[in-house]
Scaffold this motif. Structure first.
Motif, short mmCIF file in Angstrom:
data_model
loop_
_atom_site.label_atom_id
_atom_site.label_comp_id
_atom_site.label_asym_id
_atom_site.label_seq_id
_atom_site.Cartn_x
_atom_site.Cartn_y
_atom_site.Cartn_z
N SER A 232 -2.04 -3.15 -9.75
CA SER A 232 -2.37 -1.73 -9.83
C SER A 232 -3.28 -1.38 -11.00
CB SER A 232 -1.09 -0.89 -9.91
OG SER A 232 -0.37 -1.22 -11.08
N THR B 55 0.81 -1.22 0.00
CA THR B 55 0.00 0.00 0.00
C THR B 55 0.84 1.27 0.00
OG1 THR B 55 -0.19 -0.12 2.40
CG2 THR B 55 -1.98 -1.10 1.11
N LYS C 124 -3.31 3.13 -4.42
CA LYS C 124 -4.62 2.96 -5.05
C LYS C 124 -5.37 1.76 -4.46
CE LYS C 124 -6.72 1.69 -9.43
NZ LYS C 124 -6.50 1.18 -10.76
N TYR C 125 -4.63 0.80 -3.89
CA TYR C 125 -5.27 -0.39 -3.33
C TYR C 125 -6.24 -0.02 -2.22
CZ TYR C 125 -6.18 -4.56 -0.65
OH TYR C 125 -6.81 -5.58 0.03
#
Length: 100
Positions: A94, A50, A55-56
């Motif tokens: 991603s 992360t 973006k996760y």
């Protein structure tokens, strides 16, 4: 709904790849593969980096990605980003895009 041109193009590519690879058995993506590493692919989404990939978000996984070519609930399925290989349904990278 926020569909981008990139998501659309990846979805079209996914459909094309599904037709050409549906009948063949596929190897599983190795997390150490150059492409997988560049995209931050992990077979277990809870282990996504992360810090490198902010973006996760919890709940994101390959099985819920627009690019995942397996059926709902499949443990493994094809992905056009990794031609000829399968990704874990519980994995993440991603390029994850929400299924419409």
């Amino acid at each position: 709904m926020h569909n981008t041109r990139r998501t659309f193009l990846m979805t079209v590519a996914a459909g094309s790849a599904a037709l050409s690879t549906a009948a063949r058995a596929q190897a599983k993506v190795d997390e150490k593969d150059a492409q997988a590493a560049a995209l931050g692919y992990v077979a277990d989404a809870t282990k996504a980096d992360t810090k490198k990939f902010p973006k996760y978000a919890a709940g994101q996984a390959c099985g819920s990605c627009a690019l995942f070519q397996g059926k709902a609930g499949d443990a493994w399925g094809a992905c056009p980003l990794f031609a000829g290989k399968q990704v874990s349904g519980k994995g993440w990278c991603s390029a994850w895009a929400k299924k419409a």
